[in-house]
Design a protein around this motif. Structure first.
Motif, PDB file in Angstrom:
ATOM      1  N   GLU A   1       0.781  -1.015  -0.044  1.00  0.00           N
ATOM      2  CA  GLU A   1       0.094   0.091   0.120  1.00  0.00           C
ATOM      3  C   GLU A   1       0.961   1.308  -0.090  1.00  0.00           C
ATOM      4  OE1 GLU A   1      -3.503  -0.253   2.537  1.00  0.00           O
ATOM      5  OE2 GLU A   1      -3.481  -2.318   2.452  1.00  0.00           O
ATOM      6  N   LEU A   2       2.145   1.154   0.594  1.00  0.00           N
ATOM      7  CA  LEU A   2       3.030   2.366   0.526  1.00  0.00           C
ATOM      8  C   LEU A   2       3.302   2.537  -0.948  1.00  0.00           C
ATOM      9  CD1 LEU A   2       4.966   4.335   1.848  1.00  0.00           C
ATOM     10  CD2 LEU A   2       6.708   2.822   1.589  1.00  0.00           C
ATOM     11  N   LYS A   3       3.434   1.627  -1.697  1.00  0.00           N
ATOM     12  CA  LYS A   3       3.794   1.732  -3.183  1.00  0.00           C
ATOM     13  C   LYS A   3       2.677   2.291  -3.939  1.00  0.00           C
ATOM     14  CE  LYS A   3       5.451  -0.607  -7.367  1.00  0.00           C
ATOM     15  NZ  LYS A   3       5.693   0.727  -7.874  1.00  0.00           N
ATOM     16  N   GLU A   4       1.376   1.731  -3.363  1.00  0.00           N
ATOM     17  CA  GLU A   4       0.176   2.347  -4.222  1.00  0.00           C
ATOM     18  C   GLU A   4      -0.121   3.831  -3.898  1.00  0.00           C
ATOM     19  OE1 GLU A   4      -2.094  -2.030  -4.215  1.00  0.00           O
ATOM     20  OE2 GLU A   4      -2.950  -0.064  -2.988  1.00  0.00           O
ATOM     21  N   GLU A   5       0.108   4.044  -2.686  1.00  0.00           N
ATOM     22  CA  GLU A   5      -0.217   5.653  -2.152  1.00  0.00           C
ATOM     23  C   GLU A   5       0.750   6.435  -2.630  1.00  0.00           C
ATOM     24  OE1 GLU A   5      -2.252   5.708   1.534  1.00  0.00           O
ATOM     25  OE2 GLU A   5      -1.198   7.416   2.101  1.00  0.00           O
ATOM     26  N   THR A   6       2.171   5.966  -2.474  1.00  0.00           N
ATOM     27  CA  THR A   6       3.055   6.969  -2.775  1.00  0.00           C
ATOM     28  C   THR A   6       4.102   6.829  -4.059  1.00  0.00           C
ATOM     29  OG1 THR A   6       4.899   5.708  -1.574  1.00  0.00           O
ATOM     30  CG2 THR A   6       3.228   7.329  -0.165  1.00  0.00           C
ATOM     31  N   GLY A   7       4.038   5.557  -4.480  1.00  0.00           N
ATOM     32  CA  GLY A   7       4.691   5.232  -5.597  1.00  0.00           C
ATOM     33  C   GLY A   7       6.241   4.491  -5.148  1.00  0.00           C
ATOM     34  N   TYR A   8       6.639   4.624  -3.997  1.00  0.00           N
ATOM     35  CA  TYR A   8       7.931   4.308  -3.492  1.00  0.00           C
ATOM     36  C   TYR A   8       7.757   2.769  -3.109  1.00  0.00           C
ATOM     37  CZ  TYR A   8       9.550   8.936  -3.634  1.00  0.00           C
ATOM     38  OH  TYR A   8       9.939  10.177  -4.171  1.00  0.00           O
TER      39      TYR A   8
ATOM     40  N   LEU B   1      -3.669   5.173  -7.001  1.00  0.00           N
ATOM     41  CA  LEU B   1      -4.730   5.639  -6.294  1.00  0.00           C
ATOM     42  C   LEU B   1      -6.233   4.984  -6.745  1.00  0.00           C
ATOM     43  CD1 LEU B   1      -3.570   9.312  -5.438  1.00  0.00           C
ATOM     44  CD2 LEU B   1      -3.479   7.218  -4.284  1.00  0.00           C
ATOM     45  N   ASP B   2      -7.208   4.942  -5.613  1.00  0.00           N
ATOM     46  CA  ASP B   2      -8.452   4.461  -6.052  1.00  0.00           C
ATOM     47  C   ASP B   2      -9.195   5.789  -6.433  1.00  0.00           C
ATOM     48  OD1 ASP B   2      -8.182   2.179  -4.832  1.00  0.00           O
ATOM     49  OD2 ASP B   2      -8.993   2.459  -2.932  1.00  0.00           O
ATOM     50  N   SER B   3     -10.208   5.842  -7.140  1.00  0.00           N
ATOM     51  CA  SER B   3     -10.947   6.845  -7.836  1.00  0.00           C
ATOM     52  C   SER B   3     -11.424   7.849  -6.618  1.00  0.00           C
ATOM     53  CB  SER B   3     -11.943   6.660  -8.465  1.00  0.00           C
ATOM     54  OG  SER B   3     -12.988   5.923  -7.625  1.00  0.00           O
ATOM     55  N   THR B   4     -11.539   7.689  -5.405  1.00  0.00           N
ATOM     56  CA  THR B   4     -11.905   8.525  -4.415  1.00  0.00           C
ATOM     57  C   THR B   4     -10.497   9.088  -3.542  1.00  0.00           C
ATOM     58  OG1 THR B   4     -12.013   6.958  -2.611  1.00  0.00           O
ATOM     59  CG2 THR B   4     -13.900   7.429  -3.855  1.00  0.00           C
ATOM     60  N   GLU B   5      -9.223   8.763  -4.046  1.00  0.00           N
ATOM     61  CA  GLU B   5      -8.287   9.121  -3.284  1.00  0.00           C
ATOM     62  C   GLU B   5      -7.485  10.377  -3.977  1.00  0.00           C
ATOM     63  OE1 GLU B   5      -6.591   5.709  -0.756  1.00  0.00           O
ATOM     64  OE2 GLU B   5      -6.150   5.432  -2.797  1.00  0.00           O
ATOM     65  N   SER B   6      -7.096  11.359  -3.385  1.00  0.00           N
ATOM     66  CA  SER B   6      -6.314  12.488  -4.035  1.00  0.00           C
ATOM     67  C   SER B   6      -5.274  12.723  -3.014  1.00  0.00           C
ATOM     68  CB  SER B   6      -7.405  13.667  -4.035  1.00  0.00           C
ATOM     69  OG  SER B   6      -6.818  14.610  -4.416  1.00  0.00           O
ATOM     70  N   ILE B   7      -4.164  12.230  -3.235  1.00  0.00           N
ATOM     71  CA  ILE B   7      -2.885  12.256  -2.225  1.00  0.00           C
ATOM     72  C   ILE B   7      -1.782  12.926  -2.921  1.00  0.00           C
ATOM     73  CG2 ILE B   7      -1.498  10.834  -0.833  1.00  0.00           C
ATOM     74  CD1 ILE B   7      -3.857   8.978  -0.622  1.00  0.00           C
TER      75      ILE B   7
END
Lengths: 195, 195
Positions: A98-105, A149-155
């Motif tokens: 999930e770190l990779k999904e949320e931040t790319g790292y 990101l999921d469609s509801t996420e804006s991070i």
């Protein structure tokens, strides 16, 4: 160090005040040893994954690149606050994926992991595992990271030189709230530099 | 550093699900830019003192005694957790006076203070100011400190050598939950020691 400790209150008359899909509000009465009576209202998530020790994971991602250390943060709009919040990246279960999904790292190793910690123990049993990970910032997969990101996420992902962290959170500005954990972490790094 | 940022959601249909003396549960609907709809439920305190910037204060008390540094922690039973919790001492408003009441220690100066920080931004707007203070452990008033607690309070004070903090929170035991802020602070001190 683990000493058995007993609840100092008599607890009784627990009621669920509201039970929603995502959260619950409860009330319980308590009586102290000297007979003083009180009431406590609290909030509880209804969403903890089966078998999980905590409601979520916060990831302290230390990225090393060209002999410098950085930290990976995220900024997102938080509806309960009505403001943007600067935070450690969060995961629900599989922290590194999930770190990779949320931040790319992509993290290369876990440095340390906490037990389940209470986020706001006067109000809620909502809890988090704090996981410190190392990210190789020179590895090819971490040069141009991209989120999924999921469609509801804006991070927004913020990569910050670690030495600048306390200064950064101090000056985050009026429109941005800093997560207390992150601020406390920054103060911990400051303490370590005190004479 | 303060950049103006706009809420990425359209928010509508806010309702109060439960409104108690101490807390409120709310629900709001949101729509993302791509049209995805969602619902957010959240908890809010009804107790913030008028004019206060945050719901409470957490005090990072660094005590110096005989050339060593210590940290002042408290352990108390937390009804929302159903467990004892190891925490920074908390105050509602007058941080230094309440530190003395809760722990017995008299602080000599404030080292730094945060803005209002979000304790659990996915669930609530409950917030805290983190205040780091210095305590002169050799001063007469801090040699045999004594608490002045309300009749409903039952708080153990723990004075810990600061170098032992991370080890202590890691081994707090199964019956004690560590507050996330405190654990993150300890991890911050650990980071500072990393090569």
């Amino acid at each position: 160090m683990a000493v058995e400790v007993k609840c100092p209150y008599k607890l009784y008359d627990e009621v669920v005040l509201f039970n929603g899909k995502w959260m619950q509000a409860r009330q319980i009465r308590f009586r102290t040893a000297d007979g003083t009576e009180g009431v406590w209202q609290s909030a509880h998530r209804n969403t903890r994954p089966a078998g999980a020790s905590a409601d979520g994971v916060s990831i302290i991602g230390v990225l090393r690149r060209a002999d410098k250390k950085f930290i990976v943060l995220v900024k997102q709009y938080r509806i309960p606050l009505g403001k943007f919040c600067l935070e450690f990246p969060a995961a629900e279960q599989a922290a590194l994926r999930e770190l990779k999904e949320e931040t790319g790292y992509t993290a290369s190793r876990v440095i340390s992991t906490s037990e389940s910690c209470g986020l706001d123990p006067g109000l809620t049993d909502d809890s988090v595992n704090l996981v410190m990970v190392e990210i190789d910032g020179d590895a090819p997969e971490n040069v141009n990271p991209s989120q999924k990101l999921d469609s509801t996420e804006s991070i927004d992902v913020i990569l910050l030189e670690h030495d600048q962290l306390l200064n950064y959170v101090r000056n985050a500005g009026k429109d941005v709230v800093v997560e207390a954990c992150l601020y406390a972490y920054a103060m911990g790094t400051q303490f370590a530099q005190m004479a």
